[in-house]
Design a protein around this motif. Structure first.
Motif, PDB file in Angstrom:
ATOM      1  N   VAL A  53       0.938  -1.209  -0.086  1.00  0.00           N
ATOM      2  CA  VAL A  53      -0.021  -0.025  -0.231  1.00  0.00           C
ATOM      3  C   VAL A  53       0.950   1.178   0.036  1.00  0.00           C
ATOM      4  CG1 VAL A  53      -1.783   1.172   1.337  1.00  0.00           C
ATOM      5  CG2 VAL A  53      -1.645  -1.303   1.287  1.00  0.00           C
ATOM      6  N   ASN A  54       0.460   2.338  -0.926  1.00  0.00           N
ATOM      7  CA  ASN A  54       1.477   3.265  -0.915  1.00  0.00           C
ATOM      8  C   ASN A  54       0.621   4.641  -0.252  1.00  0.00           C
ATOM      9  OD1 ASN A  54       3.561   2.139  -2.579  1.00  0.00           O
ATOM     10  ND2 ASN A  54       2.152   2.655  -4.380  1.00  0.00           N
ATOM     11  N   MET A  55       1.287   5.345   0.503  1.00  0.00           N
ATOM     12  CA  MET A  55       0.651   6.346   1.397  1.00  0.00           C
ATOM     13  C   MET A  55       1.547   7.567   0.740  1.00  0.00           C
ATOM     14  SD  MET A  55       0.872   7.180   5.511  1.00  0.00           S
ATOM     15  CE  MET A  55       2.259   8.451   5.679  1.00  0.00           C
ATOM     16  N   ALA A  56       0.828   8.549   0.707  1.00  0.00           N
ATOM     17  CA  ALA A  56       1.298   9.929  -0.060  1.00  0.00           C
ATOM     18  C   ALA A  56       1.481  10.856   1.284  1.00  0.00           C
ATOM     19  CB  ALA A  56       0.483  10.506  -1.036  1.00  0.00           C
ATOM     20  N   HIS A  57       2.682  11.758   0.800  1.00  0.00           N
ATOM     21  CA  HIS A  57       3.084  12.766   2.115  1.00  0.00           C
ATOM     22  C   HIS A  57       3.665  13.977   1.295  1.00  0.00           C
ATOM     23  CE1 HIS A  57       7.165  11.539   2.727  1.00  0.00           C
ATOM     24  NE2 HIS A  57       6.557  10.510   2.420  1.00  0.00           N
ATOM     25  N   ALA A  58       3.574  15.131   2.055  1.00  0.00           N
ATOM     26  CA  ALA A  58       4.261  15.989   1.623  1.00  0.00           C
ATOM     27  C   ALA A  58       5.586  16.380   2.048  1.00  0.00           C
ATOM     28  CB  ALA A  58       3.720  17.502   1.830  1.00  0.00           C
ATOM     29  N   GLY A  59       6.457  15.191   2.303  1.00  0.00           N
ATOM     30  CA  GLY A  59       7.639  15.281   2.702  1.00  0.00           C
ATOM     31  C   GLY A  59       7.922  15.084   4.410  1.00  0.00           C
ATOM     32  N   VAL A  60       9.002  14.572   4.828  1.00  0.00           N
ATOM     33  CA  VAL A  60       9.485  14.376   6.147  1.00  0.00           C
ATOM     34  C   VAL A  60       9.096  15.388   6.798  1.00  0.00           C
ATOM     35  CG1 VAL A  60      10.851  13.397   7.830  1.00  0.00           C
ATOM     36  CG2 VAL A  60      11.038  12.408   5.498  1.00  0.00           C
ATOM     37  N   GLY A  61       8.448  15.242   8.006  1.00  0.00           N
ATOM     38  CA  GLY A  61       8.151  16.325   8.800  1.00  0.00           C
ATOM     39  C   GLY A  61       6.891  17.317   8.561  1.00  0.00           C
ATOM     40  N   SER A  62       6.417  16.956   7.259  1.00  0.00           N
ATOM     41  CA  SER A  62       5.090  17.686   6.942  1.00  0.00           C
ATOM     42  C   SER A  62       3.840  17.373   7.779  1.00  0.00           C
ATOM     43  CB  SER A  62       4.969  17.435   5.404  1.00  0.00           C
ATOM     44  OG  SER A  62       4.534  16.130   5.337  1.00  0.00           O
ATOM     45  N   VAL A  63       2.702  17.941   7.752  1.00  0.00           N
ATOM     46  CA  VAL A  63       1.740  17.234   8.379  1.00  0.00           C
ATOM     47  C   VAL A  63       1.178  16.129   8.189  1.00  0.00           C
ATOM     48  CG1 VAL A  63      -0.781  18.077   8.775  1.00  0.00           C
ATOM     49  CG2 VAL A  63       0.903  19.825   9.190  1.00  0.00           C
ATOM     50  N   SER A  64       1.286  15.990   6.618  1.00  0.00           N
ATOM     51  CA  SER A  64       0.735  14.939   6.130  1.00  0.00           C
ATOM     52  C   SER A  64       1.474  13.599   6.433  1.00  0.00           C
ATOM     53  CB  SER A  64       0.402  14.693   4.492  1.00  0.00           C
ATOM     54  OG  SER A  64       1.571  15.541   4.096  1.00  0.00           O
ATOM     55  N   HIS A  65       2.957  13.822   6.541  1.00  0.00           N
ATOM     56  CA  HIS A  65       3.811  12.677   6.899  1.00  0.00           C
ATOM     57  C   HIS A  65       3.755  12.463   8.537  1.00  0.00           C
ATOM     58  CE1 HIS A  65       7.843  11.574   8.517  1.00  0.00           C
ATOM     59  NE2 HIS A  65       7.929  10.707   7.459  1.00  0.00           N
ATOM     60  N   SER A  66       3.797  13.583   9.404  1.00  0.00           N
ATOM     61  CA  SER A  66       3.679  13.206  10.734  1.00  0.00           C
ATOM     62  C   SER A  66       2.410  12.869  11.257  1.00  0.00           C
ATOM     63  CB  SER A  66       3.849  14.418  11.479  1.00  0.00           C
ATOM     64  OG  SER A  66       3.400  15.813  11.176  1.00  0.00           O
ATOM     65  N   THR A  67       1.344  13.101  10.511  1.00  0.00           N
ATOM     66  CA  THR A  67       0.152  12.343  10.965  1.00  0.00           C
ATOM     67  C   THR A  67      -0.183  11.291  10.391  1.00  0.00           C
ATOM     68  OG1 THR A  67      -1.120  13.620   9.117  1.00  0.00           O
ATOM     69  CG2 THR A  67      -1.159  14.794  11.554  1.00  0.00           C
ATOM     70  N   GLY A  68       0.795  10.844   9.525  1.00  0.00           N
ATOM     71  CA  GLY A  68       0.824   9.533   8.672  1.00  0.00           C
ATOM     72  C   GLY A  68       1.498   8.544   9.416  1.00  0.00           C
ATOM     73  N   ILE A  69       2.604   9.105  10.244  1.00  0.00           N
ATOM     74  CA  ILE A  69       3.466   8.339  10.832  1.00  0.00           C
ATOM     75  C   ILE A  69       2.653   7.805  12.099  1.00  0.00           C
ATOM     76  CG2 ILE A  69       5.372   8.180  12.297  1.00  0.00           C
ATOM     77  CD1 ILE A  69       6.360   7.907   9.645  1.00  0.00           C
ATOM     78  N   PHE A  70       2.148   8.771  12.594  1.00  0.00           N
ATOM     79  CA  PHE A  70       1.056   8.660  13.867  1.00  0.00           C
ATOM     80  C   PHE A  70       0.221   7.516  13.570  1.00  0.00           C
ATOM     81  CE2 PHE A  70      -0.679   8.892  17.667  1.00  0.00           C
ATOM     82  CZ  PHE A  70      -1.857   9.637  17.875  1.00  0.00           C
ATOM     83  N   PHE A  71      -0.471   7.696  12.444  1.00  0.00           N
ATOM     84  CA  PHE A  71      -1.747   6.740  11.961  1.00  0.00           C
ATOM     85  C   PHE A  71      -1.178   5.429  11.775  1.00  0.00           C
ATOM     86  CE2 PHE A  71      -5.549   5.355  10.217  1.00  0.00           C
ATOM     87  CZ  PHE A  71      -5.340   4.849   8.898  1.00  0.00           C
ATOM     88  N   ASN A  72       0.011   5.357  11.078  1.00  0.00           N
ATOM     89  CA  ASN A  72       0.743   3.988  10.937  1.00  0.00           C
ATOM     90  C   ASN A  72       1.227   3.302  12.388  1.00  0.00           C
ATOM     91  OD1 ASN A  72       0.195   4.279   8.039  1.00  0.00           O
ATOM     92  ND2 ASN A  72       2.281   5.160   7.909  1.00  0.00           N
ATOM     93  N   SER A  73       1.483   4.032  13.119  1.00  0.00           N
ATOM     94  CA  SER A  73       2.189   3.544  14.528  1.00  0.00           C
ATOM     95  C   SER A  73       0.813   3.112  15.108  1.00  0.00           C
ATOM     96  CB  SER A  73       2.539   4.649  15.333  1.00  0.00           C
ATOM     97  OG  SER A  73       1.914   5.528  15.741  1.00  0.00           O
TER      98      SER A  73
END
Ligand code: MLT
Length: 313
Positions: A140-160
């Protein structure tokens, strides 16, 4: 920060156009919020506010550039929960300290996080989505706007929280990421409502849940994560205006007054609200309130991201 302007220069401020650095590609949530709030601000200040999109490194490239600009009020920036909250945990060599290197101006908008997927995604609800995520891991591919962006950090949180490890696909902003989501070439992302609400309403992407306690008035059919059976994933982001450290206090006050006026302007409010944005209350709008928010957000996100094993370098 560069040499601060002298009092005299600050007196007639602004006497020429102001640059606002938006640290992501045009068309994404930070860019959209910047353009909405600066429209009325420029009228109040009597000078154009020119948006300059400087993307890269999850927004830290643009913020670094803005932090090092002349502290004269002619370069300001739109930062957010990623650049001024999550970034320190992810960039050990970050070239700025969100709690020290800025003159906070004020909050612009709160942005609930929505879990969105491409229309062709096989699941039709959050439970099916989580089952699919668990069964298919990095396929599964998750899109984000770069390490540390909102989409990345909330994505990392979601995955954890859901204990999944999708493949992370970086974009220069979630504007471009949304294009790929609509083209069915990337699977899902956790993004700010102001970016995805129109496409959800238009049926061009799926929304599995919104990560807030209450549903959004603009997405009445999108359940909260709790309603959809996911405990422990409640997260909202925010976007805010900053100037470089050392900007003269009366320049900060003029910018802060113009931002507050913008948030009371009917048209500005309407445009933010119809995208699902949350208008900051009076007490939340001051530079002092923003300084406190940045300090608490850095403290909040650092353990969450370290626990999730996320690092950029
Ligand atoms: C992000 O942090 O994900 C950014 O706000 C995305 C964007 O504005 O393009």
């Amino acid at each position: 920060a560069g040499l601060a302007a002298t009092g005299a220069q600050a007196q007639g401020y602004p006497t020429r156009p102001i640059t606002m650095i938006v640290p992501f590609a045009a068309g994404g949530p930070t860019d959209v919020i910047a353009r909405i709030v600066t429209d009325n601000m420029s009228r109040t200040l009597g000078q154009q506010i020119v948006i300059e999109n400087v993307a890269g490194a999850g927004g830290t490239t643009g913020i670094t550039r803005a932090a090092q600009a002349q502290a004269d009020g002619y370069t300001i920036m739109m930062g957010h929960m990623g650049t001024h909250g999550a970034a320190p945990a992810l960039y050990p060599n970050l070239k700025y300290d969100p709690t020290k290197d800025f003159a906070p101006i004020g909050l612009a908008a709160g942005t609930p996080i929505v879990i969105v997927a491409k229309k062709d995604f096989p699941a039709t609800d959050l439970k099916g989505f989580l089952d699919h995520m668990k069964a298919n891991g990095e396929k599964v591919n998750m899109a984000h706007a770069g390490v540390g962006s909102v989409s990345h950090s909330t994505g990392i949180f979601f995955n954890s929280v859901i204990k999944a490890k999708p493949t992370m696909v970086a974009y220069r902003g979630t504007g471009p990421a949304l294009n790929d989501l609509m083209a069915n070439t990337v699977d899902f992302m956790t993004d700010q409502i102001v970016n995805v609400a129109p496409q959800i309403q238009g049926g061009n992407i799926k929304a599995f849940a919104i990560a807030t306690r209450e549903r959004s008035p603009v997405l009445p059919n999108v359940p909260t994560t709790k309603e959809a059976g996911l405990e422990g994933y409640e997260v909202s982001a925010w976007n805010a205006v900053f100037a470089p450290k050392g900007t003269p206090p009366d320049v900060v006050k003029k910018l802060s007054d113009a931002l507050m006026k913008s948030l009371d302007d009917e048209n500005t409010k309407k445009r933010l609200l119809e995208l699902g944005g949350v208008i900051p209350t009076g007490a939340e709008r001051t530079p002092e309130a923003l300084q406190k928010l940045v300090e608490s957000e850095v403290a909040r996100w650092t353990p969450v991201l370290k626990a999730a094993g996320a690092t950029a370098e």
